[in-house]
Design an enzyme around this catalytic site. Sequence first.
Site, PDB file in Angstrom:
ATOM      1  N   ASP A 131      41.703  41.228  52.479  1.00 54.81           N
ATOM      2  CA  ASP A 131      43.039  40.676  52.251  1.00 54.81           C
ATOM      3  C   ASP A 131      43.660  40.217  53.573  1.00 54.81           C
ATOM      4  O   ASP A 131      43.046  40.393  54.640  1.00 54.81           O
ATOM      5  CB  ASP A 131      43.905  41.741  51.565  1.00 54.81           C
ATOM      6  N   ASP A 171      48.563  35.866  43.358  1.00 55.88           N
ATOM      7  CA  ASP A 171      48.036  37.025  42.640  1.00 55.88           C
ATOM      8  C   ASP A 171      48.336  36.861  41.158  1.00 55.88           C
ATOM      9  O   ASP A 171      49.456  36.533  40.767  1.00 55.88           O
ATOM     10  CB  ASP A 171      48.744  38.309  43.101  1.00 55.88           C
TER      11      ASP A 171
END
Lengths: 407, 407
Positions: free
Chosen positions: A149, A210
Site C-alpha cells: 500500500d 477502494d
Amino acid sequence: LCSYNHQVNALDNGLLRQPPMGWLTWQRFRCVTDCKTYPDTCIGEKLIRTQAQLLVDGGYLAAGYQYIIIDDCWLNTTRAPDGSLQPDNQRFPSGIPALADYVHSLGLKFGIYEDYGTETCAGYPGILGHLEQDAKTFASWKVDYLKLDGCNADIKDFDTGYPAMEQALNSTGFPIAYSCSWPAYQEFSKIKPNYTAIAQTCNLWRNWADIDDSWGSVYSIAQWFGDNQDRLSPFHGPGHWNDPDMIVIGNFGLSPGQSRAQMALWSIMAAPLILSVDLRTISDWARAIILNKNLIAINQDPLGAMGRRILKLDGNVEVWSKPLEDDRVAFVALYPDPYGTPIQVTISLADLGLIRYQDYNFFESFNGDFLGKYHYTDKYSCTINPSGDVHAFYVESAAPTKKFRRH
Amino acid sequence: LCSYNHQVNALDNGLLRQPPMGWLTWQRFRCVTDCKTYPDTCIGEKLIRTQAQLLVDGGYLAAGYQYIIIDDCWLNTTRAPDGSLQPDNQRFPSGIPALADYVHSLGLKFGIYEDYGTETCAGYPGILGHLEQDAKTFASWKVDYLKLDGCNADIKDFDTGYPAMEQALNSTGFPIAYSCSWPAYQEFSKIKPNYTAIAQTCNLWRNWADIDDSWGSVYSIAQWFGDNQDRLSPFHGPGHWNDPDMIVIGNFGLSPGQSRAQMALWSIMAAPLILSVDLRTISDWARAIILNKNLIAINQDPLGAMGRRILKLDGNVEVWSKPLEDDRVAFVALYPDPYGTPIQVTISLADLGLIRYQDYNFFESFNGDFLGKYHYTDKYSCTINPSGDVHAFYVESAAPTKKFRRH
C-alpha cells in the site's frame, strides 16, 4: 497499439500469467483487532485458518481461487529488536511461518500486506528504511504475494520506491507476486502514473478508489475503468494487471443482480478476482455466482485482454466487450437505471464489432444457453433487468476452427 | 402534542383505520404501454388480472395486502364524447368495471390513479374541470381507492383542489380511500403544507420523493422522514397516514439485508405497505420478508403511531422506535455504512426510552426469538450487519398485563 495481444515490456517474474484469483481480508474483515468483542472475525490466525480451509472445502480453490491474503492490521505495533517485522502475537500466536505452512499444506498460496511508507494505513510499521530486510523476511516466511500500500509516504517517491522493493523481492530468489498501490495514489493526486514503469515492476496494481460493499461503489469503479480504458488497457496482460479492487459479492450490500454484474464486469475487464467475504456464511446464490465456471473462464482467458466499454445506449445501458481465444468475444450489457422495468435493447452486430461476412452463434454466459445464430448484418435483441443487473453473453464464429471449452 | 394517541380532527370516511396494504403497478411496471415489445408487463387488464390472482394464491391477501391499484398510463389519450374518462381500450378491452368486478370477486379491493391537473404525469387526461364527473365515474366503477397525483397543475390550487375532489368523492356515497400527492409537491417547492387540512381530507398522502429500486432511494426517504418526524407524526394515525411511497422489495436493486431494512423501517413508520413487484418472479426470500407476520403486526398495530428515529450512534447507526398496543415497543437499529464488518452497539435501556423501574423482555422481530430479560438500568448489546441491514426487535414488560399476539 492495434492488438489486444500487444505486450508491453513488463515485469517477468513468471507469475500471474492469468489474473490472480484469491481471497483477501480487507473488505469483509477490515481492521477488526478487538478479539474480545469480535472473536470470530478479528484479524488473526484463527480467521485465516478457518477461511483457508473453507476455500478448499467450498470448492473455491478448485475453481481457481488460490491466494489467501492478509491485509492490514496483522502487524505488531513495533518491529522486533533486530528491526524485523513481527505479527501481533496475541492474534498470531503461532507466527506467520506456521500460518504460511498451513496455508501451503492446503494447496493454497499465502499473501500478506505491507505499506511503502513509514506506517501502514492503519498505523502499523511500514517498510520505509527496511526494504531489503522486509523482503528477506517475506521470502523466509514463504510469502507468495505482497500487497504494498502507499499510506504515510511521499507519493513522489513511488516511482523509485516501488521498483526498489521489486528489486529487493527479486533479490531474495523467492517468487513473490507483487501488488502495488502506486498508481492509485497518483491518480487521486492528479499525477499521471508511468504505467510503462508500473507494468515493468508490478504484477498487478490498484488504479483507483477502494471498493466498498455497495452498488454505488462497484458501479462507479467500473465507470472509472471504462472512462480510462484507452490509457489503461495497453498495459494489461499476462503477468501485469490493472486492478479495480476486490469482489464484494457475498456480503451485505449487493442484490443478486448487482452481484452478477460485478462478476460479469470484473470478468470482462480480466480483473483480479480477489474475494473478500466470510465463507462461513455466504449464501448459496452468491457462492454460485463466484464459482461460475463460464465467467471465470472469460476472466482467465489466456489472451489476458482487458475488456472495453464499447457502447452507451438508452437508459444508461452500456455494453462491454472482451476478445477471447479461439476467435470468440465476450459481452456484458449493463442496465443501471433503478426505474422499475427491464429494458429491451436492440444492437446491430456491426455495433458489437462483429463485422466479418459470416454467421455468429450467441450464448448466454452464466449458463451457456444457446441464444441463436445471427448473420453479421443482423441485429441482436436482449432484455436486461434494471438496477444494475446485466445480460452477459459470448459469441463465436458459426464455422469455428477449434473446439470450444464450454462449461 | 404529548401522546402518540393524539388524534387530529381528520377525515373520517371510516376507511384505512390501519395503514393500507396492497399492490401498485408503478415502481415495477411504470408506464409500459408497448404490449408488442413487452406483452407480459405492459399496463393492461391482463397484467392486473394475473397479479391479482397471485396476490390471492401467494398468500398476500391473507397477510393483509388487500388493494390492487393501477397507477398512471391506464387511460385513453382522450376522454369519451360525453367527457367521461375511459381506459386505453387496446390494453383494457373488457373495460374497467369488468376488471374491478374481477378484482372484487377475488376478495381484493380495486384502486386507480388520476391526477389533479390538466394531464397526468405521463400525459393522459387529468381531472381538472371534471372533478364531479370523474368522482361519479370512479364510484360507478366501484373504485375503492384513488391515488390522485399533482402533475401539470398549479400547486397553489392544491389547498382547495384536493378538498374539492374529496367532497366530490364523498358525494358519490361510495367509500373511496383517498391517496393525495398534495404535500409532496409542496414540500419539493418549499411551500409549507397544511397538514391539518391534508389529514382532514386524505386517508394517506405522499410527502416526499418518488421511491425507486435502489438502497440509496430507500435510505434517503427514510432519512427525510426521520429528519421531519416532529412535524409529520402528529398528523399520522388511524384513517390518515403519511406515505413514504412503495415497498420495492422483490425487484432488482435491494440486497436481502436492505430488503429487511425497508420492511422494518416502513413497519416502524406505520407506513402504507404498497408493494410493487412482479409476483410471478419474486424470490422466496423476498416474499418471506414481505409476508413476515411480526413485521406486518408492528406496521398494523392499532395505535397507528408513526415510529420515530430516536438515536444516532457511531457508524451512522440509527435507532427507530414505535409504541405498540399492550405496552410494547418496537425498535429498529439500522447500520448503513458499507465498510465490511458488522458492528456491535451497546445502548442503555434509558436511551431506548425504557425507563420504568422494571424488567423488560426483548424479542427479535423477524422471527420472534427471545433475546433476554433486561433490567431498566441495564444496557442492551446487539450486532448489526452493515450496508443497510437492520437489527429489529421489540420489547414488552416482563410483567405483562395482557396476553401478546406473537407469531
